[in-house]
Write an enzyme that holds these catalytic residues in place. Structure first.
Site, short mmCIF file in Angstrom:
data_model
loop_
_atom_site.label_atom_id
_atom_site.label_comp_id
_atom_site.label_asym_id
_atom_site.label_seq_id
_atom_site.Cartn_x
_atom_site.Cartn_y
_atom_site.Cartn_z
N LYS A 230 50.17 57.12 25.72
CA LYS A 230 50.69 57.92 24.60
C LYS A 230 49.56 58.32 23.66
CE LYS A 230 54.29 57.67 20.99
NZ LYS A 230 55.36 56.82 20.44
N SER B 277 59.63 58.90 20.27
CA SER B 277 58.45 59.73 20.17
C SER B 277 57.56 59.69 21.40
CB SER B 277 57.64 59.30 18.95
OG SER B 277 57.24 57.93 19.05
N SER C 102 61.66 54.61 20.14
CA SER C 102 60.74 55.51 20.83
C SER C 102 60.31 55.09 22.22
CB SER C 102 59.50 55.73 19.96
OG SER C 102 59.85 56.36 18.75
#
Length: 467
Positions: free
Chosen positions: A112, A181, A205
């Site tokens: 990420k 996210s 997330s």
């Protein structure tokens, strides 16, 4: 049944294939890059991906030297590895070559884009950090590399891991959100771009995008995977997790990222069917009744063997979501207010609103929420005594249509507040052929038990993914 293409292998299968010499790290990387070339124009899971870098990293893994061992005594004339024999025997000594490679040797993992990487940009989902190169890898990335893996590329995140969506679409239907996210991490694993990816969760997330994209999302106990080198949104609530296509892979990946001995690399086999609590909903959100039918059907299948006890949400904690919100926004403002002071016009309306809300929270209210969180941890830990884990929805519904929102994280709020480990299993498809997730959680520090329960449940809830 035909041969499984390399890009469709699970992480454990891929690692075993490389270790056995069935194929090379470069062959695996080439297959994954071909899959990306064929599908990512629609999905857009990657914030940074350089195929030449990927191939070079895989080539370095293949070229990693083996280590020549000390001579090993053997009764055979061929140089094979054996245990040292009794000293009274007459044996010849043969030097052998022993490969000393980590459990993820040759495996590229998506990371990420709020997690620091020195060899690739870390841009936080915002043009404010375009081209940013950290001076050191995040702790979890360093551990990934020590385990023999490498950073395949940086996956799309929402802006600073909050609500403003990135470019990624849901691989099951590009008109629907992949969640957030950790949008790109979930989508990349679901689409067969990589066998594993790393994400983060402050509210929902990891669990939510895993449920939306039909993969396994695992959020270990708070702090089990060290947060050093990861963008800080809320230091009390930020947690690192993984995306894989099955529970065994979740354990394998998380174990190398975590503190030593925190998470076993192979889920234990339960000696008997588990005793599970079942929490059908959360008081601060409403479930989609049609989508919940699929989750209820999964719980019914588990009831054929497991002792599952329906539990109600305790009345005194029906507003625990407010504790989470107070802590998250207060710490968000404390961490990001200086950036907002400089760059308000370049931040999204969602993030500006969150920081503004946080600025209005008093220190007294924040301290009271932190203390209430401590009591909540103790309460829910006691409440789960006598159960192996608790079942709950991963999200109120399947992935919503539209790309202007990342969906509702409310079903993840409690476990994020408490820092309990949680995992989402894909258990079926709704009428629109979008995945539905079942969340399983347990008290802090019980990650191995949670993974064992999840593996038991997964074996009874088969799911056909996209690859």
């Amino acid at each position: 049944m035909g041969k499984v293409p390399l890009h469709a292998l699970t992480l454990t299968e891929a690692a075993a294939g490389i270790a056995a010499g069935k194929f090379s790290a470069r062959a695996l990387a080439d297959a994954q890059l071909a899959r990306i070339a064929a599908t990512d124009a629609t999905i857009e899971a990657w914030a940074h991906l350089d195929p030449a870098e990927v191939r070079a990293a895989a080539k370095r893994c293949d070229a990693a030297p083996t280590e020549r061992s000390d001579p090993v005594r053997t009764e055979r004339s061929d140089p094979v590895r054996t245990e040292r024999s009794d000293p009274g025997r007459t044996e010849r000594s043969d030097p052998v070559r022993i490969t000393r490679r980590g459990p993820l040797h040759g495996i590229g993992v998506g990371v990420k884009d709020i997690i620091a990487t020195t060899d690739q940009p870390t841009e936080m989902g915002t043009p404010l950090y375009a081209g940013h190169r950290p001076k050191a890898d995040a702790a979890c990335v360093a551990r990934l590399k020590r385990a023999g893996g490498f950073v395949f590329g940086k996956t799309v995140t929402t802006e600073f891991a909050y609500f403003h969506p990135g470019k990624t679409k849901n691989p099951w239907n590009p008109r629907h959100t992949p969640g957030g996210s950790s949008s790109g991490s979930a989508a990349a694993v679901a689409a067969g771009h990589v066998a594993g990816a790393i994400g983060t969760q402050t509210n929902g997330s990891v669990i939510r995008p895993a449920a939306y994209c039909g993969v396994v999302g695992f959020k270990p106990t708070l702090g089990a995977i060290p947060p050093a080198g990861v963008h800080v949104f809320s230091e009390t609530l930020d947690q690192i997790g993984t995306f894989t296509r099955n529970v065994a892979d979740a354990a394998r990946l998380a174990s190398v990222l975590a503190e030593p001995a925190a998470i076993a690399s192979i889920p234990a086999v339960l000696a008997k069917a588990p005793r599970l609590a079942y929490l059908g909903d959360f008081p601060w959100t409403e479930l989609d009744c049609d989508d919940d039918d699929e989750r209820e059907a999964a719980a019914t299948r588990l009831r054929l063997e497991a002792d599952i006890v329906q539990v109600d949400f305790p009345g005194e904690w029906r507003e625990a979501n407010r504790l989470h919100r107070t802590i998250m926004f207060y710490e968000c403002a404390r961490n990001l207010a200086p950036l907002q002071d400089r760059e308000r016009a370049r931040l999204s309306a969602q993030l500006n609103a969150a920081i503004d809300d946080g600025r209005r929270i008093t220190r007294a209210d924040y301290d009271a929420s932190v203390e209430a969180r401590r009591r909540a941890i103790a309460f829910f830990t006691r409440s789960l005594d006598g159960y192996d884990a608790i079942l709950a929805p991963s999200a109120p519904s399947a992935a919503p249509a539209g790309l202007t929102s990342t969906g509702d994280p409310s079903c993840c709020t409690l476990w994020s507040l408490l820092g309990f480990p949680a995992i989402s299993l894909p258990v079926g498809l709704n009428t629109d052929k979008l995945p539905i997730g079942l969340q399983i959680a347990s008290p802090a520090g019980s990650d191995d038990r949670l993974l064992a329960v999840a593996a038991w449940a997964e074996a009874r809830l088969p799911f056909k993914g996209l690859v």
